[in-house]
Design an enzyme around this catalytic site. Sequence first.
Site, PDB file in Angstrom:
ATOM      1  N   HIS A   9       6.584   5.869  -6.901  1.00  0.00           N
ATOM      2  CA  HIS A   9       6.322   4.591  -7.641  1.00  0.00           C
ATOM      3  C   HIS A   9       4.501   4.322  -7.738  1.00  0.00           C
ATOM      4  CE1 HIS A   9       6.620   3.839  -3.323  1.00  0.00           C
ATOM      5  NE2 HIS A   9       5.683   2.534  -3.428  1.00  0.00           N
ATOM      6  N   ARG A  64      -3.362  -9.897  -9.460  1.00  0.00           N
ATOM      7  CA  ARG A  64      -1.899  -9.483  -8.839  1.00  0.00           C
ATOM      8  C   ARG A  64      -2.138  -9.227  -7.525  1.00  0.00           C
ATOM      9  NH1 ARG A  64       1.282  -4.957  -8.180  1.00  0.00           N
ATOM     10  NH2 ARG A  64       3.674  -5.463  -8.063  1.00  0.00           N
ATOM     11  N   ASP A 113       6.979   6.225  -0.199  1.00  0.00           N
ATOM     12  CA  ASP A 113       6.496   5.498   0.981  1.00  0.00           C
ATOM     13  C   ASP A 113       7.017   6.234   2.168  1.00  0.00           C
ATOM     14  OD1 ASP A 113       5.247   3.478  -0.306  1.00  0.00           O
ATOM     15  OD2 ASP A 113       7.068   2.140  -0.127  1.00  0.00           O
TER      16      ASP A 113
END
Length: 354
Positions: A289, A299, A234
């Site tokens: 990630h 989800r 990020d």
Amino acid sequence: MESIPSSQTFKCSPSHPKHVVPLDFNNVPKLPDSHAWKTTLPIDDHQLIDPFTEEPLPIIDLAKPDVFNLVRHACEKWGVFQVTNHGIPVSFFYEIECQTRRLFSLPAERKLLAVRSPEGFTGYGLPRISPFFPKLMWSEGFSIIGSPVEHASQLWPEDHSKFCEVMEQYQAKMKGLSEKIVAAMLSSLGLTHEDVKWFEPKNGCDQTTCVLQLNSYPVCPDPGRAMGLAPHTDSSLLTLLYQSWVSGLQVYRDGAGWVAVEPVEGALVVNVGDLMHIVSNGKFKPVLHRAVVNNTHHRVSTAYFYGPPRDVKVSALRKLIDHAHPPLYRPVTWKEYLEAKSKHFNKALESIRL
Ligand SMILES: O=C(O)CCC(=O)C(=O)O
Ligand SMILES: [Fe+2]
């Protein structure tokens, strides 16, 4: 053990036109070639602990007296941890999840009314990192900065006030918590309030432009060959992620492979972002990630990207620099760093390296 699939191999030149909209996932019985990643992704090929140290991913109770030591260890070794006892009631997460599911359950043609423009930052669309990968991801997103009213009123002309209210309250709560966790991270390195005045509002005017990203990973007909969200770090100082009760988030541990971040009720995942890596002069690692998908449950997740005020140049904190530890990166504003990221993606940090 799976070798790291793409963060080293994906291209840095965008290979898709920028303005492609997500699939109508409910009407695709078979994984289309556009979404079939070359390698089979063994989604079960991940672990719950670091196999070398046998250490589980840290879950930190923010009310514990040794919180600074725990935070420092987590940021240095993992770049990610979960927090509990953070002061946000579970019931509020249910509200945000309910509104998020309400949005993504709308028919495709309605969601397209709020599509993000090619130059825009907010609204409905593909993951922003899509142009850097040869295949498309099995997910859709909705980005919010401040009030979501402009796009929410396109989705629900009559009925958007609850959605807007919940999203705005959520951002305020996430901002307060982010400030607390950034302070804990920096205190854990021996820094005081005086050393980090830059993230306080100037002249009473708060110029931070944090982003709330709602993510949706629909049920997938062939999850072993699809990718929910491809590997990335990020660009924030830190990210607070609420991932509902459906697993999917995985973090990469050097030499060990992907480790699943299993949902813990009421906990938030904290990712160290690229800017925190710069501020800590490389002491804290930004976590690589990804999100995988499944064939039974839809989800959703909500990611709050916390960064510094717009005009502040982010650089290694002075107390962390000496002869043995010269600054690793040149100072950048968040905006400049995002520009570097949109050009160089996983090489963005390298592009500002001194
Ligand atoms: O959905 C997830 O678990 C990950 C989301 C994420 O990494 C992001 O939005 O940047
Ligand atoms: Fe992320």
